[in-house]
Design a protein around this motif. Structure first.
Motif, PDB file in Angstrom:
ATOM      1  N   ILE A  60       0.764  -1.278   0.070  1.00  0.00           N
ATOM      2  CA  ILE A  60       0.030   0.170  -0.006  1.00  0.00           C
ATOM      3  C   ILE A  60       0.803   1.115   0.030  1.00  0.00           C
ATOM      4  N   ILE A  61       2.040   1.217   0.741  1.00  0.00           N
ATOM      5  CA  ILE A  61       2.839   2.397   0.711  1.00  0.00           C
ATOM      6  C   ILE A  61       3.516   2.610  -0.477  1.00  0.00           C
ATOM      7  N   ILE A  62       4.172   1.440  -1.101  1.00  0.00           N
ATOM      8  CA  ILE A  62       4.497   1.669  -2.557  1.00  0.00           C
ATOM      9  C   ILE A  62       3.591   2.147  -3.641  1.00  0.00           C
ATOM     10  N   ALA A  63       2.331   1.738  -3.575  1.00  0.00           N
ATOM     11  CA  ALA A  63       1.299   2.100  -4.361  1.00  0.00           C
ATOM     12  C   ALA A  63       0.909   3.587  -4.228  1.00  0.00           C
ATOM     13  N   LEU A  64       0.983   4.119  -3.147  1.00  0.00           N
ATOM     14  CA  LEU A  64       0.724   5.583  -2.838  1.00  0.00           C
ATOM     15  C   LEU A  64       1.747   6.637  -3.126  1.00  0.00           C
ATOM     16  N   VAL A  65       3.128   5.811  -3.041  1.00  0.00           N
ATOM     17  CA  VAL A  65       4.414   6.814  -3.592  1.00  0.00           C
ATOM     18  C   VAL A  65       4.165   6.691  -5.113  1.00  0.00           C
ATOM     19  N   TRP A  66       3.817   5.378  -5.729  1.00  0.00           N
ATOM     20  CA  TRP A  66       3.615   5.576  -7.397  1.00  0.00           C
ATOM     21  C   TRP A  66       2.488   6.339  -7.760  1.00  0.00           C
ATOM     22  N   PHE A  67       1.273   6.397  -7.051  1.00  0.00           N
ATOM     23  CA  PHE A  67       0.156   7.089  -7.444  1.00  0.00           C
ATOM     24  C   PHE A  67       0.650   8.856  -7.274  1.00  0.00           C
ATOM     25  N   PHE A  68       1.355   9.152  -6.207  1.00  0.00           N
ATOM     26  CA  PHE A  68       1.587  10.500  -6.016  1.00  0.00           C
ATOM     27  C   PHE A  68       2.800  10.895  -6.887  1.00  0.00           C
ATOM     28  N   SER A  69       3.486   9.950  -7.388  1.00  0.00           N
ATOM     29  CA  SER A  69       4.431  10.503  -8.583  1.00  0.00           C
ATOM     30  C   SER A  69       3.853  10.505  -9.779  1.00  0.00           C
ATOM     31  N   VAL A  70       2.795   9.553 -10.043  1.00  0.00           N
ATOM     32  CA  VAL A  70       2.084   9.933 -11.370  1.00  0.00           C
ATOM     33  C   VAL A  70       1.514  11.242 -11.406  1.00  0.00           C
ATOM     34  N   VAL A  71       0.782  11.541 -10.217  1.00  0.00           N
ATOM     35  CA  VAL A  71       0.106  12.829 -10.207  1.00  0.00           C
ATOM     36  C   VAL A  71       1.071  14.095 -10.356  1.00  0.00           C
ATOM     37  N   ALA A  72       2.085  13.761  -9.531  1.00  0.00           N
ATOM     38  CA  ALA A  72       3.161  15.045  -9.792  1.00  0.00           C
ATOM     39  C   ALA A  72       3.511  15.182 -11.282  1.00  0.00           C
ATOM     40  N   LEU A  73       4.097  14.040 -11.729  1.00  0.00           N
ATOM     41  CA  LEU A  73       4.459  14.226 -13.145  1.00  0.00           C
ATOM     42  C   LEU A  73       3.246  14.872 -14.053  1.00  0.00           C
ATOM     43  N   GLY A  74       2.202  14.283 -13.881  1.00  0.00           N
ATOM     44  CA  GLY A  74       0.953  15.031 -14.718  1.00  0.00           C
ATOM     45  C   GLY A  74       0.742  16.488 -14.356  1.00  0.00           C
ATOM     46  N   ILE A  75       0.984  17.072 -13.164  1.00  0.00           N
ATOM     47  CA  ILE A  75       0.883  18.340 -12.865  1.00  0.00           C
ATOM     48  C   ILE A  75       2.120  19.124 -13.391  1.00  0.00           C
ATOM     49  N   LEU A  76       3.326  18.513 -13.380  1.00  0.00           N
ATOM     50  CA  LEU A  76       4.560  19.158 -13.930  1.00  0.00           C
ATOM     51  C   LEU A  76       4.322  19.277 -15.339  1.00  0.00           C
ATOM     52  N   GLN A  77       3.868  18.251 -16.057  1.00  0.00           N
ATOM     53  CA  GLN A  77       3.516  18.231 -17.598  1.00  0.00           C
ATOM     54  C   GLN A  77       2.621  19.300 -17.961  1.00  0.00           C
TER      55      GLN A  77
END
Length: 81
Positions: A60-77
């Motif tokens: 669950i912790i790894i999945a949350l880190v993965w999710f937030f990195s995807v969201v952060a990349l989307g926001i930066l893009q």
């Protein structure tokens, strides 16, 4: 490409691989695809209740880190100039 994007992409790749590994380490519950690949023959030698709970928490912790990195990349893009 900025340094932040490179770091987030590296985090995304690492967490993707770890998430795949941790999901495959989970014990099959039966009745699904795990039975098709030999998961129906279960033994209690390799896992205990505590180990399974810790594996769930780590997944669950790894999945949350993965999710937030995807969201952060989307926001930066989205807001990159």
């Amino acid at each position: 490409m900025t340094v932040i994007q490179i770091i987030l992409i590296a985090i995304l790749v690492i967490t993707s691989l770890l998430l795949t590994l941790f999901i495959l380490l989970h014990k099959g519950r039966g009745g699904g695809l795990s039975d098709m690949f030999g998961g129906g023959i279960t033994s209690n030698l390799g896992s205990s209740g505590v180990a399974e709970r810790n594996l769930n928490r780590i997944t669950i912790i790894i999945a949350l880190v993965w999710f937030f990195s995807v969201v952060a990349l989307g926001i930066l893009q989205r807001f990159a100039f």
